[in-house]
Design an enzyme around this catalytic site. Structure first.
Site, short mmCIF file in Angstrom:
data_model
loop_
_atom_site.label_atom_id
_atom_site.label_comp_id
_atom_site.label_asym_id
_atom_site.label_seq_id
_atom_site.Cartn_x
_atom_site.Cartn_y
_atom_site.Cartn_z
CG HIS A 76 47.68 47.69 41.19
ND1 HIS A 76 48.82 47.16 41.76
CD2 HIS A 76 46.72 47.61 42.15
CE1 HIS A 76 48.56 46.79 43.00
NE2 HIS A 76 47.29 47.04 43.27
CG ASP A 105 57.74 16.12 34.61
OD1 ASP A 105 56.85 16.98 34.67
OD2 ASP A 105 58.88 16.35 34.19
CD1 TRP A 141 39.64 44.48 39.79
CD2 TRP A 141 39.79 42.44 38.86
NE1 TRP A 141 39.01 43.59 40.61
CE2 TRP A 141 39.08 42.32 40.07
CE3 TRP A 141 40.00 41.29 38.09
CZ2 TRP A 141 38.57 41.12 40.54
CZ3 TRP A 141 39.49 40.09 38.57
CH2 TRP A 141 38.78 40.01 39.78
CB SER A 169 48.08 30.12 30.15
OG SER A 169 48.91 29.83 31.23
CB SER A 170 44.26 29.58 33.80
OG SER A 170 44.88 30.79 34.00
CG HIS A 253 32.84 35.05 44.88
ND1 HIS A 253 33.07 36.19 45.58
CD2 HIS A 253 33.08 34.04 45.73
CE1 HIS A 253 33.43 35.88 46.80
NE2 HIS A 253 33.44 34.57 46.93
CD GLU A 255 40.82 34.77 39.16
OE1 GLU A 255 40.55 33.74 38.50
OE2 GLU A 255 41.97 35.19 39.34
CE1 TYR A 257 36.65 31.86 49.47
CE2 TYR A 257 35.12 32.75 47.87
CZ TYR A 257 35.54 32.63 49.17
OH TYR A 257 34.90 33.29 50.16
CB SER A 268 46.93 22.88 55.68
OG SER A 268 45.84 23.76 55.65
CG HIS A 302 29.16 38.70 47.55
ND1 HIS A 302 29.55 37.56 48.19
CD2 HIS A 302 30.18 39.03 46.72
CE1 HIS A 302 30.76 37.22 47.77
NE2 HIS A 302 31.15 38.08 46.89
CG HIS A 303 31.35 40.77 43.82
ND1 HIS A 303 32.52 41.19 44.40
CD2 HIS A 303 31.35 39.43 43.94
CE1 HIS A 303 33.20 40.14 44.81
NE2 HIS A 303 32.51 39.05 44.56
CB THR A 328 36.12 30.83 56.07
OG1 THR A 328 35.50 30.74 54.80
CG2 THR A 328 37.44 31.52 55.94
CE LYS A 331 40.75 25.21 54.85
NZ LYS A 331 40.99 24.50 53.74
NE ARG A 450 37.26 49.27 43.98
CZ ARG A 450 37.06 48.00 43.62
NH1 ARG A 450 35.95 47.38 43.97
NH2 ARG A 450 37.97 47.34 42.95
C1 HEM Z 1 52.56 46.98 47.12
C2 HEM Z 1 51.43 46.64 47.61
C3 HEM Z 1 50.11 47.17 47.11
C4 HEM Z 1 49.63 48.44 47.21
C5 HEM Z 1 50.30 49.65 47.86
C6 HEM Z 1 48.34 48.44 46.58
C7 HEM Z 1 47.52 49.56 46.48
C8 HEM Z 1 46.30 49.58 45.84
C9 HEM Z 1 45.40 50.68 45.83
C10 HEM Z 1 45.62 52.01 46.55
C11 HEM Z 1 44.32 50.32 45.10
C12 HEM Z 1 43.06 51.13 44.87
C13 HEM Z 1 43.20 52.11 43.81
C14 HEM Z 1 41.91 52.83 43.65
O1 HEM Z 1 40.83 52.27 43.90
O2 HEM Z 1 41.97 54.03 43.27
C15 HEM Z 1 44.52 48.99 44.63
C16 HEM Z 1 43.64 48.28 43.86
C17 HEM Z 1 43.74 46.92 43.60
N1 HEM Z 1 44.76 46.08 44.02
FE1 HEM Z 1 46.41 46.64 45.03
N2 HEM Z 1 48.05 47.19 46.12
C18 HEM Z 1 49.11 46.37 46.44
C19 HEM Z 1 49.22 45.02 46.19
C20 HEM Z 1 48.23 44.25 45.57
C21 HEM Z 1 48.28 42.82 45.40
C22 HEM Z 1 49.39 41.92 45.89
C23 HEM Z 1 47.15 42.46 44.74
C24 HEM Z 1 46.64 41.12 44.27
C25 HEM Z 1 47.05 40.02 44.56
C26 HEM Z 1 46.40 43.65 44.48
C27 HEM Z 1 45.20 43.67 43.81
C28 HEM Z 1 44.46 44.80 43.57
C29 HEM Z 1 43.21 44.81 42.83
C30 HEM Z 1 42.52 43.62 42.19
C31 HEM Z 1 42.78 46.14 42.84
C32 HEM Z 1 41.50 46.68 42.23
C33 HEM Z 1 41.79 47.38 40.95
C34 HEM Z 1 40.53 48.00 40.47
O3 HEM Z 1 39.89 48.74 41.23
O4 HEM Z 1 40.17 47.71 39.31
N3 HEM Z 1 47.08 44.73 45.00
N4 HEM Z 1 45.76 48.56 45.10
CU LIG Z 2 33.16 37.83 45.74
#
Ligand code: HEM
Ligand SMILES: [Cu+2]
Ligand SMILES: [Cu+2]
Lengths: 537, 365
Positions: A76, A105, A141, A169-170, A253, A255, A257, A268, A302-303, A328, A331, A450
Site C-alpha cells: 500500500h 512540447d 515502505w 524513470s523519475s 525526507h 521525497e 516534499y 497557488s 527527525h524520523h 510553510t 505559504k 503502527r
Molecule cells: C483510501 C485511503 C487510504 C486509507 C484508508 C489508508 C489507510 C492506511 C493505514 C490504516 C495505514 C497504516 C497501516 C499500519 O500501520 O498498520 C496506512 C499506511 C500508509 N499509507 Fe495509507 N491509506 C489511504 C491512502 C493513502 C494515500 C493516498 C497515500 C499516499 C499518497 C498513503 C500512503 C501510506 C503510507 C506511505 C503508509 C505507510 C506504510 C508503512 O507503514 O510502511 N495512503 N494507510
Molecule cells: Cu520527514
C-alpha cells in the site's frame, strides 16, 4: 522537434492504436498516460488500504493473517508513494508545463516516452511479487535493514529492481522538466514571471535528481548485502543497521516534499483564479518553496529520534525541523491573503484547493508536534504518525491532484465536468477523509503502535470509525472515476478561457487543447489579442 | 497522550499539551480568518475584488512571529531532552534483548534472566468473520474465553519485567535479530533495540503498579504480539523477589540434575513436548507441523525431523544463522528441549520412535 504518431506508418485497428500510444512522443498524450497510470495505481493501493481497514475493523484476526498483513501495508505504502502520487504529478507536469510556459512540447520528447514506459514494467514486477513463494515485500515502505536484507523474502530482489526502474524513470522525467523550463519558455518570460506551478515543479525536479540516486544507492547496498557478502548494514561484518536508516531518510525526507511541492503550486494557481485577485506575495512564495526544499535535506534525522542518536544531533535535527514550519506558514498566510477581499466563487477546484490548505495545515500542526524530540519519543511509530502523514498526503497530494484535474480537465477534454456531481464528490470525500484519519490521532495518542495487525481493546472504537470512513472514502473515488469518464465523453463545451478570471498562457489556446500547441512561441506578456494567438496555434 | 507516572513522562505530557494548545490557537486564528474571508468576500458580496498582492510589512511580521513561537517551544523541549539523556547514577541495570517476538530481561546486578512472551491465547486472537460464532464451544466442549472480557488482550505476558519503585533503573537495549523498539508509554521510554549495538535509557518509577506497552518497530510477522509488561513493586518487595529468584534458580538447577539422571519414557516426553511445541514453535511451524509455504518449513515428514538425531538436536539448540529459526538452547531447559525434539520426531506423520533424553541435550550444551 515534435515527432509523434503521424510519423508511424499507417496500420489498422488495434495495431494502430497500440503503436500510437506506445510510440507517442506528444507531451499531452504522455501526460494522459501518466495520469491514467497513476489513477490505476491509486485504485490498487486503495484496494490494499481497504483490506487493511477491513482487518482493523475490530480486534482479532479475521481476514488477513499477520504475515500477509505486513505485505499489504508495505505494498500500500509503496504503490501510493511511487505509483500514484509521483506519476500523477509528472502527468500534470507533462500536460501543463509546456502549455503554461508556451513551449511546443517537452524538450526531450523521446526520453519522455521512455520514462513513462518504464513505469508499467516496474510496477508489474513489484506487484507480481504477491504471487511468489514467500510473498510480497513485508518490511514496510521504509524497508529497514536487517528486516529487509537478512530476513527479507525472496521477492525483495524484485522489489530492488523495481525501485531501480522507477528511480530511473523519475530522474529522466525530472531532467526533462528542468531542461524544458530552462530552455523553452516563451521568449521574454523571466524566471520570476513563471506560473507557480512551474516554479514548484522546477524545485521538485531538483529534489528528484538529487534524492532518487540516493535511494538507488541504498537499494544497491541492500542487494550486495543480500547476495555479495558485503555487510553495510550488518554489525556482524562491521557494518551498522543505522547506516541504512540515515541513507534511506536522506532520500526519504526530500521525497515527502517531492510529494507536496507540486500541490503547493496547484493551490497557488487555483486560489487566485477563483478569488479573482492576483496571488499574494508571489516572490515570497517562490523563496518559501526554495527554502523548504533546502531545509528538507537537513532534517532527515527527525524520523530517527528513537534510534539512540547523540544529544547534539537530536537537538540540531529538532531545530532544523521546526524551522520548516516558518516558510510553510508563510505559504498558508499568503493563500489566506490571496482570498482576502477577493470576489470568491466556489467551484469544485476551488473547494478542493481550500480543503487542501486547511487540512494540510492540520497535518503541518501535527508535524510541528512531532518535531519536538521529547514528545516524539511518545508519538514515534504510533498511529499519531499515520494520521500526520495521511493528513499531508491525502488532502495534500491527492486533493491537490484532484483540484488540478477539475481545474484543467475542461481544457484537456473540451467539456465542462458536472458541477453538481463535483460538489457531491468534494463533500463526501472531505467528510470521509476526516472520518478516516482524524480518529487515528486519538488512537496514536492512546498508545496504538503502527503496522500492527491486531490491537488491544481500548483502541477498538477509534479503529471502527476509521474503517467506516475508509469504506466511504473508497466509494467516493469510484464516483470520481465516473465523473472523469463522463466529462471526457461529453458535457457542456468548455470555452477557451474556461474560468472567468483565469490567467496564463494555457487559457489562450482552444479547448480542447489541440495535439500541437505553441509551434511558434506566443507573445509574452500575454497581449489582449487572444484571438490572434489562437490563430497562430 | 498519556500522562504517565514518571517525572519525565509528566514533563513530556506538559510539553505535548502546550504545543497542542499553541497549534489549536494558531489554527483558530488562521482558519477563522479563512472562514471569515470565505463568508465575507464571496462574489455576491463585493462584486469587485480588491487589488493588492504584496505587503512587505505584513510578510515580515508573519515570518517573525512563528520564529518566536518556535523558539519558545524549543527551549523547554531542549531542557527536557538534556535531562532524558542523563543516564548517570542509576542504582541497577537491566539488559533488554529483543528477538522475534519476545523480550529477554537480564538483571546485570543480580544473577537473574528470563524471557517474556505474549500470554494471550491464540484462541482469543483468531476469530471467524462473524464474531458471534467464535463463542461457540470447540470440539472438546470448552467454551473459548471471550476476547471482549479480557481487558489486557494482547498486553499480557507470562513473566513481566519486575522493577523496584523509587530507584533509578538503567536499561540497556539490544537485539538478536531485527530492530525492535521497547516502549512503555507510562514511563515515556521508547528506545530502539538494534542488533549488534547497545542503546541506553532509564526510568525512575514512583508508583508501584503494572504498566503495559508494546514493541513499536516493525519486526516481522508477529510484531503486534510482542507486548512489554512491567511490574513495579515497592523496594522491600522487590528485594524479596530477587531473593526468591535466587532460591528458585537453585531449586531449578537441582531439578535439572534430577531430570538428567532420570531416564524418561516416550509418553512422558511426548506430553511435555506437545506443550513446549505449542507455546514456542507453533506460531511458525503450525500446530499440525505443516509450516507455512516456503517461509516456515513443515516438520511433518521433514528430513531433519526424521533424519539423524544429532542434526535435529543441533538445529533446535543452535538454530540456523540469519533465518527466523533461532537458537533455543539459551531459552529452554534440557528437559524441554529433549521433549520438544522427541515430540517432533513422533508427532503427526513422524514415527521414528526415537526418544531423546535430557542428558543428551546437556552433553550437547
Ligand atoms: C483510501 C485511503 C487510504 C486509507 C484508508 C489508508 C489507510 C492506511 C493505514 C490504516 C495505514 C497504516 C497501516 C499500519 O500501520 O498498520 C496506512 C499506511 C500508509 N499509507 Fe495509507 N491509506 C489511504 C491512502 C493513502 C494515500 C493516498 C497515500 C499516499 C499518497 C498513503 C500512503 C501510506 C503510507 C506511505 C503508509 C505507510 C506504510 C508503512 O507503514 O510502511 N495512503 N494507510
Ligand atoms: Cu520527514
Ligand atoms: Cu516489533
Amino acid at each position: 522537434m515534435v515527432a509523434h504518431a503521424e510519423h508511424v506508418p499507417h496500420r489498422s485497428g488495434l495495431a494502430a492504436f497500440i503503436a500510437r500510444w506506445t510510440l507517442t512522443t506528444n507531451h499531452k498524450e504522455i501526460g494522459s498516460m501518466y495520469l491514467w497510470f497513476a489513477f490505476t495505481m491509486f485504485f490498487i493501493g486503495g484496494a490494499l488500504a481497504m483490506g487493511i481497514r477491513l482487518e482493523l475493523f475490530m480486534p482479532g484476526i479475521q481476514l488477513i493473517d499477520p504475515g500477509f498483513y505486513n505485505q499489504f501495508v508495505t505494498m500500500h505504502g509503496l504503490i501510493m508513494v511511487f505509483g500514484a502520487v509521483m506519476p500523477a504529478f509528472v502527468g500534470l507536469a507533462n500536460w501543463q508545463i509546456p502549455l503554461m510556459i508556451g513551449a511546443p512540447d517537452m524538450a526531450l520528447p523521446r526520453l519522455n516516452n521512455f520514462s513513462f514506459w518504464i513505469l508499467p514494467f516496474a510496477f508489474t514486477m513489484l506487484l507480481s511479487s504477491f504471487f511468489m513463494d514467500g510473498g510480497a515485500p513485508n518490511f514496510g515502505w521504509t524497508f529497514y535493514a536487517p528486516l529487509s536484507t537478512t530476513y527479507g523474502p525472496d521477492s525483495t530482489d524484485f522489489f530492488i529492481f523495481g525501485v531501480h526502474m522507477m528511480g530511473i524513470s523519475s530522474v529522466l522525467g525530472a531532467i526533462n522538466i528542468m531542461v524544458t523550463i530552462f530552455n523553452l519558455r516563451a521568449p521574454g518570460m523571466k524566471l520570476m514571471e513563471m506560473p507557480l506551478f512551474v516554479w514548484t515543479w522546477l524545485i521538485t525536479a531538483f529534489l528528484l535528481i538529487t534524492a532518487m540516486p540516493v535511494l538507488a544507492g541504498v537499494v544497491t547496498m541492500m542487494l550486495t548485502d543480500r547476495h555479495f557478502d558485503t555487510s553495510f548494514f550488518s554489525a556482524d561484518g562491521g557494518g551498522d543497521p543505522l547506516i541504512f536508516q540515515h541513507v534511506f531518510w536522506f532520500f526519504g525526507h526530500p521525497e515527502v516534499y517531492i510529494m507536496i511541492l507540486p500541490g503547493f503550486g496547484i493551490a497557488s494557481e487555483i486560489i487566485p483564479t477563483f478569488a479573482r485577485k492576483k496571488l499574494f506575495g508571489y516572490n515570497s512564495m517562490v523563496y518559501a518553496t526554495a527554502s523548504i526544499a533546502f531545509l528538507s535535506y537537513i532534517v532527515w534525522g527527525h524520523h530517527m529520534f528513537a534510534v539512540g542518536m547523540p544529544l547534539w544531533v537530536e537537538m540540531t535535527f529538532m531545530i532544523c525541523t521546526m524551522f520548516i514550519a516558518v516558510p510553510t506558514g508563510v505559504k498558508v498566510f499568503n493563500w489566506t491573503a490571496t482570498m482576502w477581499r477577493g470576489a470568491m466563487t466556489f467551484e469544485t477546484p476551488m473547494l478542493f484547493a481550500i480543503a487542501f490548505v486547511v487540512l494540510f495545515t492540520i497535518g503541518g500542526f501535527s508535524g510541528l508536534m512531532l518535531a519536538i524530540v521529547p514528545a516524539d519519543f511518545q508519538y514515534h511509530d504510533t498511529y499519531f504518525v499515520v494520521a500526520h502523514f495521511h493528513y499531508t498526503l491525502y488532502p495534500g497530494a491527492i486533493f491537490g491532484t484532484m483540484a488540478a484535474v477539475y481545474y484543467w480537465l475542461p481544457k484537456w477534454s473540451g467539456h465542462m465536468y458536472d458541477e453538481r456531481l463535483g460538489k457531491i464528490h468534494f463533500w463526501t470525500a472531505t467528510i470521509a477523509v476526516n472520518l478516516t484519519f482524524f480518529p487515528m490521532h486519538f488512537s496514536g495518542l492512546a498508545g496504538m503502535p503502527r503496522r500492527i495487525v491486531d490491537y488491544s481493546l481500548q483502541f477498538a472504537d477509534f479503529n471502527m470509525l476509521s474503517s467506516i470512513g475508509a469504506g466511504l472514502l473508497g466509494l467516493t473515488q469510484l464516483f470520481f472515476l465516473y465523473i472523469v469518464i463522463k466529462t471526457i465523453r461529453g458535457g457542456k463545451p468548455a470555452t477557451d478561457k474556461v474560468w472567468e478570471s483565469a490567467e496564463g498562457l494555457e487559457w489562450t489556446i482552444p479547448s480542447p487543447a489541440p495535439l500541437h500547441t505553441f509551434e511558434t512561441p506566443p507573445a509574452w506578456p500575454i497581449t489582449d489579442a487572444r484571438e490572434d494567438q489562437a490563430a497562430r496555434v | 497522550m498519556r500522562e504517565g507516572v514518571t517525572e519525565m513522562s509528566q514533563r513530556i505530557h506538559t510539553i505535548h499539551t502546550v504545543s497542542l494548545w499553541i497549534c489549536i490557537v494558531i489554527g483558530i486564528i488562521v482558519f477563522g480568518a479563512m472562514a471569515y474571508t470565505i463568508y465575507a468576500h464571496r462574489r455576491s458580496k463585493p462584486p469587485e475584488p480588491a487589488d493588492f498582492h504584496e505587503h512587505l510589512g505584513v510578510e515580515i511580521i508573519w515570518t517573525i512571529i512563528p520564529v518566536l513561537i518556535l523558539a519558545g517551544l524549543a527551549v523547554p523541549a531542549a531542557k527536557t531532552l538534556i535531562d532524558i539523556e542523563d543516564n548517570s547514577n542509576a542504582s541497577m541495570t537491566v539488559l533488554i534483548t529483543g528477538s522475534q517476538w519476545k523480550w529477554h530481561y537480564q538483571y546485570l546486578d543480580a544473577d537473574i534472566d528470563y524471557y517474556s512472551n505474549l500470554a494471550t491465547p491464540t484462541t482469543q486472537i483468531n476469530s471467524c468473520l462473524i464474531d458471534l460464532f467464535c463463542d461457540l464451544p470447540d470440539e472438546q466442549g470448552i467454551a473459548k474465553p471471550l476476547r471482549e472480557s479480557n481487558e489486557n488482550y494482547l498486553l499480557e505476558v507470562d513473566k513481566p519485567l519486575v522493577l523496584p519503585a523509587n530507584r533509578k533503573v538503567r536499561f540497556l537495549m539490544t537485539s538478536n535479530d531485527v530492530i525492535h523498539s521497547w516502549w512503555v508509554p507510562d514511563f515515556a521510554v521508547k528506545q530502539d533495540a538494534l542488533p549488534g549495538f547497545i542503546n541506553e535509557a532509564w526510568a525512575n518509577v514512583p508508583e508501584p503498579g503494572t504498566y503495559r506497552g508494546q514493541c513499536t518497530e516493525l519486526c516481522g510477522k508477529d510484531h503486534a504480539y510482542m507486548p512489554v509488561v512491567v511490574d513495579v513493586r515497592p523496594e522491600a518487595e522487590f528485594d524479596q523477589w530477587v531473593e526468591d529468584q535466587r532460591i528458585a534458580k537453585e531449586l531449578a538447577s537441582g531439578q535439572a540434575v534430577a531430570d538428567r539422571e532420570k531416564t524418561w519414557s516416550l509418553a512422558e516426553l511426548m506430553e511435555i513436548g506437545e506443550g513446549v511445541y505449542s507455546t514456542h514453535c507453533a506460531t511458525c511451524h503450525q500446530p499440525n507441523g505443516e509450516g507455512q509455504g516456503t517461509t516456515y518449513p513443515a516438520l511433518d515428514g521433514s528430513e531433519i525431523a526424521t533424519g539423524p538425531i544429532p542434526v535435529h538436536i543441533d538445529r533446535v539448540m543452535n538454530g540456523k544463522e540469519a533465518t527466523e529459526m533461532q537458537a533455543w538452547a539459551p531459552q529452554l531447559s534440557d528437559r524441554d528441549l529433549a521433549a520438544v525434539v522427541t515430540y517432533e520426531r513422533n508427532a503427526w506423520g513422524n514415527t521414528t520412535q526415537d526418544v531423546v533424553q535430557p542428558r543428551t541435550i546437556f552433553e550437547n550444551r
